[in-house]
Design a protein around this motif. Sequence first.
Motif, PDB file in Angstrom:
ATOM      1  N   SER A   1       0.812  -1.210   0.000  1.00  0.00           N
ATOM      2  CA  SER A   1       0.000   0.000   0.000  1.00  0.00           C
ATOM      3  C   SER A   1       0.851   1.269   0.000  1.00  0.00           C
ATOM      4  O   SER A   1       0.394   2.320  -0.403  1.00  0.00           O
ATOM      5  CB  SER A   1      -0.969   0.005   1.179  1.00  0.00           C
ATOM      6  N   ARG A   2       2.058   1.185   0.490  1.00  0.00           N
ATOM      7  CA  ARG A   2       3.065   2.249   0.412  1.00  0.00           C
ATOM      8  C   ARG A   2       4.431   1.626   0.674  1.00  0.00           C
ATOM      9  O   ARG A   2       4.521   0.450   0.971  1.00  0.00           O
ATOM     10  CB  ARG A   2       2.942   3.350   1.441  1.00  0.00           C
ATOM     11  N   LYS A   3       5.444   2.446   0.629  1.00  0.00           N
ATOM     12  CA  LYS A   3       6.790   1.937   0.888  1.00  0.00           C
ATOM     13  C   LYS A   3       6.831   1.301   2.285  1.00  0.00           C
ATOM     14  O   LYS A   3       6.447   1.934   3.272  1.00  0.00           O
ATOM     15  CB  LYS A   3       7.806   3.073   0.802  1.00  0.00           C
ATOM     16  N   ASN A   4       7.260   0.056   2.348  1.00  0.00           N
ATOM     17  CA  ASN A   4       7.408  -0.702   3.595  1.00  0.00           C
ATOM     18  C   ASN A   4       6.093  -0.957   4.331  1.00  0.00           C
ATOM     19  O   ASN A   4       6.108  -1.285   5.512  1.00  0.00           O
ATOM     20  CB  ASN A   4       8.411  -0.030   4.539  1.00  0.00           C
ATOM     21  N   ARG A   5       4.957  -0.792   3.669  1.00  0.00           N
ATOM     22  CA  ARG A   5       3.662  -1.078   4.300  1.00  0.00           C
ATOM     23  C   ARG A   5       2.859  -1.993   3.379  1.00  0.00           C
ATOM     24  O   ARG A   5       2.794  -1.769   2.186  1.00  0.00           O
ATOM     25  CB  ARG A   5       2.889   0.201   4.581  1.00  0.00           C
ATOM     26  N   PHE A   6       2.243  -3.018   3.994  1.00  0.00           N
ATOM     27  CA  PHE A   6       1.559  -4.041   3.217  1.00  0.00           C
ATOM     28  C   PHE A   6       0.209  -4.384   3.818  1.00  0.00           C
ATOM     29  O   PHE A   6       0.041  -4.361   5.036  1.00  0.00           O
ATOM     30  CB  PHE A   6       2.402  -5.326   3.169  1.00  0.00           C
ATOM     31  N   LYS A   7      -0.738  -4.727   2.942  1.00  0.00           N
ATOM     32  CA  LYS A   7      -2.025  -5.273   3.361  1.00  0.00           C
ATOM     33  C   LYS A   7      -1.962  -6.778   3.129  1.00  0.00           C
ATOM     34  O   LYS A   7      -1.690  -7.227   2.014  1.00  0.00           O
ATOM     35  CB  LYS A   7      -3.173  -4.696   2.535  1.00  0.00           C
ATOM     36  N   VAL A   8      -2.192  -7.541   4.197  1.00  0.00           N
ATOM     37  CA  VAL A   8      -2.160  -8.990   4.115  1.00  0.00           C
ATOM     38  C   VAL A   8      -3.590  -9.483   4.332  1.00  0.00           C
ATOM     39  O   VAL A   8      -4.220  -9.137   5.331  1.00  0.00           O
ATOM     40  CB  VAL A   8      -1.203  -9.591   5.172  1.00  0.00           C
ATOM     41  N   TYR A   9      -4.099 -10.274   3.395  1.00  0.00           N
ATOM     42  CA  TYR A   9      -5.497 -10.725   3.401  1.00  0.00           C
ATOM     43  C   TYR A   9      -5.604 -12.160   3.917  1.00  0.00           C
ATOM     44  O   TYR A   9      -4.895 -13.050   3.431  1.00  0.00           O
ATOM     45  CB  TYR A   9      -6.079 -10.669   1.991  1.00  0.00           C
ATOM     46  N   PHE A  10      -6.501 -12.349   4.888  1.00  0.00           N
ATOM     47  CA  PHE A  10      -6.798 -13.671   5.444  1.00  0.00           C
ATOM     48  C   PHE A  10      -8.316 -13.836   5.509  1.00  0.00           C
ATOM     49  O   PHE A  10      -9.052 -12.856   5.470  1.00  0.00           O
ATOM     50  CB  PHE A  10      -6.233 -13.803   6.863  1.00  0.00           C
ATOM     51  N   PRO A  11      -8.791 -15.081   5.666  1.00  0.00           N
ATOM     52  CA  PRO A  11     -10.230 -15.265   5.866  1.00  0.00           C
ATOM     53  C   PRO A  11     -10.672 -14.626   7.188  1.00  0.00           C
ATOM     54  O   PRO A  11      -9.940 -14.670   8.182  1.00  0.00           O
ATOM     55  CB  PRO A  11     -10.411 -16.781   5.939  1.00  0.00           C
ATOM     56  N   SER A  12     -11.837 -14.038   7.180  1.00  0.00           N
ATOM     57  CA  SER A  12     -12.409 -13.504   8.415  1.00  0.00           C
ATOM     58  C   SER A  12     -12.720 -14.650   9.360  1.00  0.00           C
ATOM     59  O   SER A  12     -13.131 -15.731   8.933  1.00  0.00           O
ATOM     60  CB  SER A  12     -13.692 -12.739   8.115  1.00  0.00           C
ATOM     61  N   GLU A  13     -12.547 -14.428  10.623  1.00  0.00           N
ATOM     62  CA  GLU A  13     -12.869 -15.442  11.620  1.00  0.00           C
ATOM     63  C   GLU A  13     -14.377 -15.570  11.808  1.00  0.00           C
ATOM     64  O   GLU A  13     -14.886 -16.651  12.107  1.00  0.00           O
ATOM     65  CB  GLU A  13     -12.215 -15.083  12.962  1.00  0.00           C
ATOM     66  N   THR A  14     -15.104 -14.478  11.605  1.00  0.00           N
ATOM     67  CA  THR A  14     -16.520 -14.448  11.977  1.00  0.00           C
ATOM     68  C   THR A  14     -17.501 -14.315  10.819  1.00  0.00           C
ATOM     69  O   THR A  14     -18.688 -14.523  11.009  1.00  0.00           O
ATOM     70  CB  THR A  14     -16.773 -13.277  12.948  1.00  0.00           C
ATOM     71  N   ASP A  15     -17.032 -13.947   9.609  1.00  0.00           N
ATOM     72  CA  ASP A  15     -17.951 -13.698   8.499  1.00  0.00           C
ATOM     73  C   ASP A  15     -17.359 -14.257   7.210  1.00  0.00           C
ATOM     74  O   ASP A  15     -16.368 -13.732   6.694  1.00  0.00           O
ATOM     75  CB  ASP A  15     -18.198 -12.197   8.373  1.00  0.00           C
ATOM     76  N   SER A  16     -17.972 -15.295   6.669  1.00  0.00           N
ATOM     77  CA  SER A  16     -17.436 -15.954   5.472  1.00  0.00           C
ATOM     78  C   SER A  16     -17.499 -15.070   4.228  1.00  0.00           C
ATOM     79  O   SER A  16     -16.902 -15.407   3.205  1.00  0.00           O
ATOM     80  CB  SER A  16     -18.172 -17.270   5.221  1.00  0.00           C
ATOM     81  N   ASN A  17     -18.198 -13.955   4.286  1.00  0.00           N
ATOM     82  CA  ASN A  17     -18.274 -13.025   3.158  1.00  0.00           C
ATOM     83  C   ASN A  17     -17.228 -11.918   3.228  1.00  0.00           C
ATOM     84  O   ASN A  17     -17.186 -11.051   2.357  1.00  0.00           O
ATOM     85  CB  ASN A  17     -19.666 -12.393   3.083  1.00  0.00           C
ATOM     86  N   ASN A  18     -16.419 -11.927   4.290  1.00  0.00           N
ATOM     87  CA  ASN A  18     -15.421 -10.877   4.491  1.00  0.00           C
ATOM     88  C   ASN A  18     -14.012 -11.446   4.538  1.00  0.00           C
ATOM     89  O   ASN A  18     -13.797 -12.610   4.857  1.00  0.00           O
ATOM     90  CB  ASN A  18     -15.669 -10.131   5.805  1.00  0.00           C
ATOM     91  N   ASP A  19     -13.058 -10.577   4.220  1.00  0.00           N
ATOM     92  CA  ASP A  19     -11.637 -10.839   4.439  1.00  0.00           C
ATOM     93  C   ASP A  19     -11.209 -10.092   5.688  1.00  0.00           C
ATOM     94  O   ASP A  19     -11.722  -9.005   5.980  1.00  0.00           O
ATOM     95  CB  ASP A  19     -10.788 -10.289   3.288  1.00  0.00           C
ATOM     96  N   LEU A  20     -10.260 -10.655   6.399  1.00  0.00           N
ATOM     97  CA  LEU A  20      -9.573  -9.947   7.469  1.00  0.00           C
ATOM     98  C   LEU A  20      -8.322  -9.351   6.843  1.00  0.00           C
ATOM     99  O   LEU A  20      -7.520 -10.079   6.252  1.00  0.00           O
ATOM    100  CB  LEU A  20      -9.186 -10.890   8.607  1.00  0.00           C
ATOM    101  N   ILE A  21      -8.172  -8.043   6.932  1.00  0.00           N
ATOM    102  CA  ILE A  21      -6.992  -7.376   6.388  1.00  0.00           C
ATOM    103  C   ILE A  21      -6.126  -6.929   7.553  1.00  0.00           C
ATOM    104  O   ILE A  21      -6.592  -6.237   8.459  1.00  0.00           O
ATOM    105  CB  ILE A  21      -7.376  -6.184   5.499  1.00  0.00           C
ATOM    106  N   VAL A  22      -4.871  -7.370   7.522  1.00  0.00           N
ATOM    107  CA  VAL A  22      -3.897  -6.980   8.529  1.00  0.00           C
ATOM    108  C   VAL A  22      -2.890  -6.084   7.824  1.00  0.00           C
ATOM    109  O   VAL A  22      -2.231  -6.502   6.872  1.00  0.00           O
ATOM    110  CB  VAL A  22      -3.181  -8.205   9.134  1.00  0.00           C
ATOM    111  N   VAL A  23      -2.804  -4.840   8.263  1.00  0.00           N
ATOM    112  CA  VAL A  23      -1.854  -3.906   7.674  1.00  0.00           C
ATOM    113  C   VAL A  23      -0.606  -3.922   8.544  1.00  0.00           C
ATOM    114  O   VAL A  23      -0.676  -3.704   9.754  1.00  0.00           O
ATOM    115  CB  VAL A  23      -2.447  -2.479   7.588  1.00  0.00           C
ATOM    116  N   ILE A  24       0.525  -4.231   7.895  1.00  0.00           N
ATOM    117  CA  ILE A  24       1.791  -4.281   8.623  1.00  0.00           C
ATOM    118  C   ILE A  24       2.798  -3.354   7.957  1.00  0.00           C
ATOM    119  O   ILE A  24       2.687  -3.039   6.773  1.00  0.00           O
ATOM    120  CB  ILE A  24       2.369  -5.713   8.702  1.00  0.00           C
ATOM    121  N   ALA A  25       3.764  -2.928   8.729  1.00  0.00           N
ATOM    122  CA  ALA A  25       4.870  -2.125   8.213  1.00  0.00           C
ATOM    123  C   ALA A  25       6.166  -2.796   8.644  1.00  0.00           C
ATOM    124  O   ALA A  25       6.206  -3.498   9.654  1.00  0.00           O
ATOM    125  CB  ALA A  25       4.802  -0.703   8.759  1.00  0.00           C
TER     126      ALA A  25
END
Length: 72
Positions: free
Chosen positions: A24-48
Amino acid sequence: MRKINIAYIEKMLLTKEPLGLLSSRKNRFKVYFPSETDSNNDLIVVIAIDSDDKIIGVTTYEDPISKREGIK
């Protein structure tokens, strides 16, 4: 206030292959995983990655799977 299951996030980061990864920017990333609670959603973890190559958690949120898949 939303509940965040820290143990689930940790498990996903340490043991599961992401559904997707976007820079998403220099040294920052969006990592997509399945949502724990909603099968229609992704859990997005933004890390730097800092100058010492340490991973820093920035934020987490959920978005509809259709956003990742580009479905309107």
